[in-house]
Design a protein around this motif. Structure first.
Motif, PDB file in Angstrom:
ATOM      1  N   LEU A 100      38.976  -4.526 -23.298  1.00 55.73           N
ATOM      2  CA  LEU A 100      39.517  -5.871 -23.506  1.00 55.73           C
ATOM      3  C   LEU A 100      40.947  -5.977 -22.985  1.00 55.73           C
ATOM      4  O   LEU A 100      41.282  -6.915 -22.249  1.00 55.73           O
ATOM      5  CB  LEU A 100      39.476  -6.234 -24.991  1.00 55.73           C
ATOM      6  CG  LEU A 100      39.950  -7.658 -25.317  1.00 55.73           C
ATOM      7  CD1 LEU A 100      38.956  -8.683 -24.784  1.00 55.73           C
ATOM      8  CD2 LEU A 100      40.130  -7.844 -26.829  1.00 55.73           C
ATOM      9  N   ILE A 101      41.807  -5.018 -23.344  1.00 57.17           N
ATOM     10  CA  ILE A 101      43.201  -5.107 -22.913  1.00 57.17           C
ATOM     11  C   ILE A 101      43.340  -4.804 -21.423  1.00 57.17           C
ATOM     12  O   ILE A 101      44.197  -5.377 -20.746  1.00 57.17           O
ATOM     13  CB  ILE A 101      44.097  -4.175 -23.767  1.00 57.17           C
ATOM     14  CG1 ILE A 101      45.574  -4.545 -23.570  1.00 57.17           C
ATOM     15  CG2 ILE A 101      43.834  -2.707 -23.460  1.00 57.17           C
ATOM     16  CD1 ILE A 101      46.498  -3.893 -24.580  1.00 57.17           C
ATOM     17  N   ALA A 104      42.190  -8.038 -19.765  1.00 58.99           N
ATOM     18  CA  ALA A 104      43.218  -9.063 -19.923  1.00 58.99           C
ATOM     19  C   ALA A 104      44.352  -8.853 -18.927  1.00 58.99           C
ATOM     20  O   ALA A 104      44.824  -9.802 -18.285  1.00 58.99           O
ATOM     21  CB  ALA A 104      43.763  -9.032 -21.351  1.00 58.99           C
ATOM     22  N   VAL A 141      41.570 -17.900 -19.496  1.00 55.90           N
ATOM     23  CA  VAL A 141      41.520 -16.450 -19.711  1.00 55.90           C
ATOM     24  C   VAL A 141      41.832 -16.128 -21.171  1.00 55.90           C
ATOM     25  O   VAL A 141      41.172 -15.291 -21.795  1.00 55.90           O
ATOM     26  CB  VAL A 141      42.518 -15.731 -18.773  1.00 55.90           C
ATOM     27  CG1 VAL A 141      42.638 -14.256 -19.150  1.00 55.90           C
ATOM     28  CG2 VAL A 141      42.076 -15.864 -17.327  1.00 55.90           C
ATOM     29  N   SER A 142      42.838 -16.809 -21.719  1.00 55.54           N
ATOM     30  CA  SER A 142      43.232 -16.576 -23.111  1.00 55.54           C
ATOM     31  C   SER A 142      42.108 -16.928 -24.070  1.00 55.54           C
ATOM     32  O   SER A 142      41.868 -16.213 -25.054  1.00 55.54           O
ATOM     33  CB  SER A 142      44.483 -17.406 -23.442  1.00 55.54           C
ATOM     34  OG  SER A 142      45.573 -17.037 -22.624  1.00 55.54           O
ATOM     35  N   ILE A 145      39.467 -14.192 -24.092  1.00 54.97           N
ATOM     36  CA  ILE A 145      39.915 -13.026 -24.862  1.00 54.97           C
ATOM     37  C   ILE A 145      39.821 -13.312 -26.358  1.00 54.97           C
ATOM     38  O   ILE A 145      39.356 -12.476 -27.141  1.00 54.97           O
ATOM     39  CB  ILE A 145      41.359 -12.654 -24.479  1.00 54.97           C
ATOM     40  CG1 ILE A 145      41.418 -12.215 -23.014  1.00 54.97           C
ATOM     41  CG2 ILE A 145      41.904 -11.550 -25.392  1.00 54.97           C
ATOM     42  CD1 ILE A 145      42.825 -12.104 -22.468  1.00 54.97           C
ATOM     43  N   ALA A 148      36.247 -13.274 -27.477  1.00 56.71           N
ATOM     44  CA  ALA A 148      35.720 -11.906 -27.487  1.00 56.71           C
ATOM     45  C   ALA A 148      36.135 -11.193 -28.767  1.00 56.71           C
ATOM     46  O   ALA A 148      35.343 -10.460 -29.370  1.00 56.71           O
ATOM     47  CB  ALA A 148      36.226 -11.149 -26.262  1.00 56.71           C
ATOM     48  N   LEU A 149      37.369 -11.419 -29.196  1.00 61.74           N
ATOM     49  CA  LEU A 149      37.843 -10.821 -30.446  1.00 61.74           C
ATOM     50  C   LEU A 149      37.158 -11.458 -31.651  1.00 61.74           C
ATOM     51  O   LEU A 149      36.730 -10.768 -32.585  1.00 61.74           O
ATOM     52  CB  LEU A 149      39.364 -11.002 -30.564  1.00 61.74           C
ATOM     53  CG  LEU A 149      40.235 -10.005 -29.819  1.00 61.74           C
ATOM     54  CD1 LEU A 149      41.701 -10.416 -29.926  1.00 61.74           C
ATOM     55  CD2 LEU A 149      40.051  -8.602 -30.369  1.00 61.74           C
ATOM     56  N   HIS A 152      33.701 -10.180 -32.050  1.00 61.69           N
ATOM     57  CA  HIS A 152      33.516  -8.733 -32.090  1.00 61.69           C
ATOM     58  C   HIS A 152      33.187  -8.300 -33.522  1.00 61.69           C
ATOM     59  O   HIS A 152      33.900  -8.642 -34.464  1.00 61.69           O
ATOM     60  CB  HIS A 152      34.782  -8.016 -31.620  1.00 61.69           C
ATOM     61  CG  HIS A 152      34.673  -6.525 -31.638  1.00 61.69           C
ATOM     62  ND1 HIS A 152      33.789  -5.835 -30.837  1.00 61.69           N
ATOM     63  CD2 HIS A 152      35.330  -5.573 -32.369  1.00 61.69           C
ATOM     64  CE1 HIS A 152      33.903  -4.551 -31.064  1.00 61.69           C
ATOM     65  NE2 HIS A 152      34.823  -4.357 -31.996  1.00 61.69           N
ATOM     66  N   LEU A 183      48.785 -15.682 -26.311  1.00 57.43           N
ATOM     67  CA  LEU A 183      48.549 -15.141 -24.979  1.00 57.43           C
ATOM     68  C   LEU A 183      49.214 -15.975 -23.889  1.00 57.43           C
ATOM     69  O   LEU A 183      49.872 -15.438 -22.992  1.00 57.43           O
ATOM     70  CB  LEU A 183      47.045 -15.032 -24.722  1.00 57.43           C
ATOM     71  CG  LEU A 183      46.319 -13.971 -25.547  1.00 57.43           C
ATOM     72  CD1 LEU A 183      44.805 -14.161 -25.460  1.00 57.43           C
ATOM     73  CD2 LEU A 183      46.698 -12.578 -25.075  1.00 57.43           C
ATOM     74  N   THR A 278      47.821  -9.432 -25.849  1.00 60.79           N
ATOM     75  CA  THR A 278      46.554  -8.823 -26.256  1.00 60.79           C
ATOM     76  C   THR A 278      46.786  -7.654 -27.203  1.00 60.79           C
ATOM     77  O   THR A 278      46.054  -7.474 -28.185  1.00 60.79           O
ATOM     78  CB  THR A 278      45.766  -8.352 -25.018  1.00 60.79           C
ATOM     79  OG1 THR A 278      45.610  -9.438 -24.105  1.00 60.79           O
ATOM     80  CG2 THR A 278      44.389  -7.838 -25.418  1.00 60.79           C
TER      81      THR A 278
END
Length: 360
Positions: A100-101, A104, A141-142, A145, A148-149, A152, A183, A278
């Motif tokens: 992930l990071i 990012a 993009v932010s 991310i 996704a978090l 998760h 972000l 991130t």
């Protein structure tokens, strides 16, 4: 990669057992990235000069900056490449937070690369992505991310508040909004700070080192329990990635220190800002980023204050020039003094942030 290759061989050669330790791999990730950036720096600078990827200097800026016109930019490619190779070499490739990071950093860096490339093609600073286009891309993009978090398994949407260990509000979907704000804000704040030789790289180095410590603590159950911080299973692997970032930025700073031989450009500043944002999210130290990255926050606020004051006062300026580092330059501070003093403040803020771990 080395973990997957060498750790299974520990029964054949006991020495390979050391690779399971995050601390060992973090140190070598830093050393690998540092070596790569130092070795590849001169080559990249020559290539950027050959491609005429020189920095455009605005006439409205401090007069002393005119001598920097033509200095190679897009040096962030050196940081990104060194981090990519080193982290893939020393990181565990089965870890969600690692990917992930890394993703990012690459995504934010790609946006910066597009912006830098468009500026060079147009041969003027205003020729890159429009403000709206850049904001839209950063937001997209932010959001990816943040989602996704959010989805998760096991990741919680509670917010850690420094100094108040019992204040842990669960934001639910509001956490996604906060994550996007962090972000986009972090990437833009680092971008605004990148106006003097090494000015952004120094505080990024300090902030990345701080979150390196925080990611290790958050990923260690005993340490997290003792310090009463969120335990995030698996996030310890981000420590290795941040070790690579520390090494790469140190190597870049070798060439970016005053007088700079290369600038990181939006390619580097957006990538590093997105990376820090991130890191703050995955370690569950979101608000603490405002302290760790206080230099970036103040620089961004100085621009907001300047623009707002200019509008309400019908043309008057609150600062002599924004971002804030230019204000001090126009007050007569030598560039090197502004840079070193900002670095000192960054270190003080990082120490203050770490101290909150014992004040919860």
């Amino acid at each position: 990669m080395l973990f997957e290759l060498l750790y299974p061989l520990r029964d054949i050669f006991a020495g390979f057992n050391v690779i399971r330790y995050i601390t060992f791999r973090t140190i070598w990730a830093a050393l690998t990235a540092l070596t790569l950036s130092l070795l590849l720096g001169p080559w990249l600078i020559r290539m950027l000069r050959k491609m005429q990827m020189g920095q455009y200097i605005r006439e409205l800026g401090p007069k002393s900056h005119q001598a920097k016109a033509g200095t190679p930019t897009m040096g962030g490619l050196l940081i990104i490449f060194s981090v990519l190779v080193s982290s893939l070499l020393w990181g565990r490739l089965d870890n969600f937070f690692f990917w992930l990071i890394l993703g990012a950093t690459l995504a934010f860096g790609a946006i910066g690369f597009i912006d830098d490339f468009m500026k060079k093609v147009s041969r003027k600073n205003e020729g890159g992505l429009s403000s709206k286009a850049k904001f839209l891309l950063l937001s997209m993009v932010s959001l990816a991310i943040a989602l996704a978090l959010y989805y998760h398994p096991g990741y919680n949407t509670q917010l850690s508040v420094p100094f108040f260990k019992l204040v842990v509000p669960d934001l639910g979907w509001g956490y996604v909004v906060l994550a996007v704000f962090i972000l986009v804000g972090a990437s833009n704040a680092v971008n605004l700070t990148d106006g003097l030789d090494g000015l952004a790289a120094g505080p990024v180095l300090v902030a990345a080192s701080t979150y390196l410590v925080l990611s290790y603590l958050a990923g260690n159950y005993k340490a997290a329990t003792y310090l009463q911080i969120f335990f995030v299973p698996g996030v310890g692997e981000v420590t290795v990635f941040l070790g690579a970032v520390v090494g790469a930025v140190m190597g870049f700073l070798w060439y970016n220190a005053h007088p700079a031989e290369v600038f990181m450009g939006d390619t580097g500043s957006l990538a590093l800002g997105g990376m820090l944002g991130t890191a703050a999210l995955v370690t569950k130290h979101e608000i603490l980023l405002a302290v760790v990255g206080g230099i970036f926050v103040v620089e961004a606020l100085s621009v907001i204050i300047q623009v707002g004051f200019f509008k309400v006062s019908h043309g008057k300026r609150f600062f002599r020039m924004a971002p804030l580092h230019h204000h001090f330059e126009l007050k007569g501070w030598p560039e090197s003094k502004v840079i070193v003093r900002f670095w000192i403040v960054a270190v003080v803020l990082a120490l203050a942030a770490i101290s909150t771990l014992k004040l919860r």
